[in-house]
Scaffold this active site. Structure first.
Site, mmCIF file in Angstrom:
data_model
loop_
_atom_site.group_PDB
_atom_site.id
_atom_site.type_symbol
_atom_site.label_atom_id
_atom_site.label_comp_id
_atom_site.label_asym_id
_atom_site.label_seq_id
_atom_site.Cartn_x
_atom_site.Cartn_y
_atom_site.Cartn_z
ATOM 1 N N HIS A 1 22.159 37.328 24.342
ATOM 2 C CA HIS A 1 22.884 37.953 23.240
ATOM 3 C C HIS A 1 24.351 38.186 23.583
ATOM 4 C CE1 HIS A 1 24.222 41.586 20.908
ATOM 5 N NE2 HIS A 1 23.771 40.843 19.919
ATOM 6 N N THR B 1 29.962 42.258 22.550
ATOM 7 C CA THR B 1 29.105 42.212 21.361
ATOM 8 C C THR B 1 28.793 43.606 20.814
ATOM 9 O OG1 THR B 1 27.226 42.021 22.898
ATOM 10 C CG2 THR B 1 27.988 39.991 21.842
ATOM 11 N N HIS C 1 21.018 77.308 51.825
ATOM 12 C CA HIS C 1 22.304 77.687 51.239
ATOM 13 C C HIS C 1 22.234 77.532 49.720
ATOM 14 C CE1 HIS C 1 24.377 78.017 55.098
ATOM 15 N NE2 HIS C 1 23.717 76.929 55.468
ATOM 16 N N ALA D 1 25.271 67.581 47.737
ATOM 17 C CA ALA D 1 24.381 68.454 48.499
ATOM 18 C C ALA D 1 24.309 68.028 49.964
ATOM 19 C CB ALA D 1 22.984 68.449 47.874
ATOM 20 N N VAL D 2 24.319 66.735 50.192
ATOM 21 C CA VAL D 2 24.237 66.208 51.561
ATOM 22 C C VAL D 2 25.583 66.305 52.266
ATOM 23 C CG1 VAL D 2 23.846 64.107 52.914
ATOM 24 C CG2 VAL D 2 22.295 64.695 51.036
ATOM 25 N N PHE E 1 25.240 49.017 30.657
ATOM 26 C CA PHE E 1 24.553 47.798 30.228
ATOM 27 C C PHE E 1 23.465 48.091 29.201
ATOM 28 C CE2 PHE E 1 20.955 49.036 32.384
ATOM 29 C CZ PHE E 1 20.276 48.121 33.167
ATOM 30 N N ASP E 2 22.848 47.015 28.704
ATOM 31 C CA ASP E 2 21.835 47.125 27.654
ATOM 32 C C ASP E 2 22.392 47.893 26.454
ATOM 33 O OD1 ASP E 2 18.869 46.434 27.257
ATOM 34 O OD2 ASP E 2 18.949 48.507 26.581
#
Length: 439
Positions: free
Chosen positions: A133, A139, A313, A376-377, A401-402
């Site tokens: 498509h 598009t 924490h 967080a890390v 996408f999609d």
């Protein structure tokens, strides 16, 4: 009472997908990561796709009445989440094949369904399908009256249709060897003269045709009628193939016309992309879930030089809490959307809106989830020996996408909301108009 408990068959679908992902897909990265370009990485996943076929994951994309094993879209969403939580390679090729088959599954021609679905329910080989498509110039506004419309045209010549134009981004469309997918649903604009622009006074939806192209069709054409011009190198999803393809006076038998050109063909395309929109949510959940799970394990096992694990924490815990809530709400929204899509009692506009808001919400918050997991890390998450950089590149694609969330999906939802008879809670409570007198 609303019940979110999975049925025995849904639990089995999840178990089967988990087992495949953990025993087969986990080996894929070692094979494709050494390859230098998009096509080579895609081709390196071929043995894993073959295993997916053998394990019934392609047959599971086809509903049971048509010879497949798919019980419902809820089953499909459960499977996709498990696959994408482990490895998108091969998984995205499976999804692209499902999308490529969707127009055939949705059509009302038993003879075409029997003929073209056969390779995909056999459990053998590595058959690929593609919904062709998207085009180089975009598009998102393909049905906008007064616009140029699709630049891939089809005209009737005798007992054949002749396609001219270019496509870009449709996954699987080149096949494993750039000689075409086993089945491609090519979306075209009907025009007797490809050199002429679209009539600005005509509704573009009335000019749409879908033609079924196979590898045999390509082989029966002249060599220069079907050309692969290039393959985009992607930041994420580095094993998918969506090449730039050119059709030049490409002949297709009339018997390969999926349905009557016009609104019916346009409707099949819209329905296919509505279903995929909801399922992209499951893909996004899988990717975001992987980030959350890795961050959670890290937070409960690493002190970052302190005296206690960083999960203790509050700032770290809050980021993980936000991720968990987003994942749970996204999953429920996906399940609601796919259930709505299969509810024959509901109007199409209700189903469409539910699918659109699911695609928009789940894919947008999935990006936030991966970023918060990384926060967080901490700095360690930016190192390539952890999964986060890969997951971030992958999750960034889902809102794009999609059908991009900004250019297409929000605009589809906007049009539904603007309708005079719009009922915002129809998907939940049935017909229930807003009482304007109390406002």
């Amino acid at each position: 009472m609303v019940d979110f408990k999975l049925s025995p068959s849904q639990l089995e679908a999840r178990r089967h997908a988990q087992a495949f992902a953990n025993t087969v897909l986990t080996k894929a990265s070692a094979e494709y990561s050494t390859q230098k370009d998009q096509l080579s990485r895609f081709q390196a996943t071929r043995p894993f796709y073959r295993e997916a076929v053998r394990h019934g994951l392609i047959k599971a994309q086809v509903p049971i009445p048509l010879g497949g094993t798919m019980e419902s879209l809820v089953h499909e969403s459960i499977i996709l989440e498990e696959l994408f939580a482990v490895e998108p390679a091969t998984s995205i090729t499976i999804v692209a094949t499902a999308l490529g088959l969707m127009p055939v599954i949705l059509c009302d021609s038993p003879s075409l369904q029997e003929k073209f679905l056969k390779p995909f329910i056999s459990g053998e080989g590595e058959p690929l399908a593609s919904l062709m498509h998207s085009e180089p110039n975009g598009t998102a506004n393909w049905l906008q009256k007064g616009g140029p419309g699709l630049q891939t045209t089809a005209r009737k010549v005798g007992n054949e249709w002749v396609i001219s134009g270019e496509k870009l981004w449709p996954s699987n469309s080149g096949g494993w060897d750039y000689k075409g997918a086993d089945l491609a649903c090519v979306v075209c604009r009907v025009s007797d003269d490809p050199s002429k622009p679209q009539d600005p006074n005509v509704d573009p939806a009335t000019q749409i045709a879908v033609l079924l192209v196979t590898r045999e069709t390509i082989a029966n054409n002249k060599k220069d009628a079907y050309q692969i011009l290039g393959e985009p190198e992607l930041a994420g999803h580095i094993t998918t193939s969506g090449p730039h393809t050119r059709f030049t006076e490409f002949h297709v038998p009339h018997e390969n016309l999926l349905c009557t050109p016009g609104l019916k063909a346009q409707g099949l395309v819209e329905t296919a992309f509505a279903m995929s929109a909801a399922l992209v949510g499951a893909m996004a959940i899988g990717t975001a879930r992987a980030a959350f799970e890795e961050a959670l394990v890290f937070a409960k096992s690493d002190t970052r030089g302190g005296s206690k694990h960083i999960i203790e924490h509050q700032s770290v815990a809050d980021k993980l809490i936000d991720c968990k809530i987003r994942l749970e709400t996204s999953r429920l929204l996906v399940w609601k959307a796919v259930t709505t899509l299969e509810d024959e009692a509901l109007e199409w506009k209700v189903k469409l809106e539910m699918a659109m808001q699911t695609k928009i919400y789940t894919t947008d918050v999935a990006v936030e989830c991966v970023i918060d997991a990384m926060k967080a890390v901490g700095m360690k998450s930016y190192a390539k020996d952890m999964s986060f950089p890969r997951l971030l590149n992958e999750v960034m694609c889902y809102p794009l996408f999609d059908g991009g969330n900004i250019g297409l999906r929000r605009r589809q939802m906007q049009r539904v909301m603007a309708l005079e008879d719009y009922e915002p809670w129809a998907a939940t409570y049935g017909s229930s108009k807003v009482d304007k007198s109390r406002l």
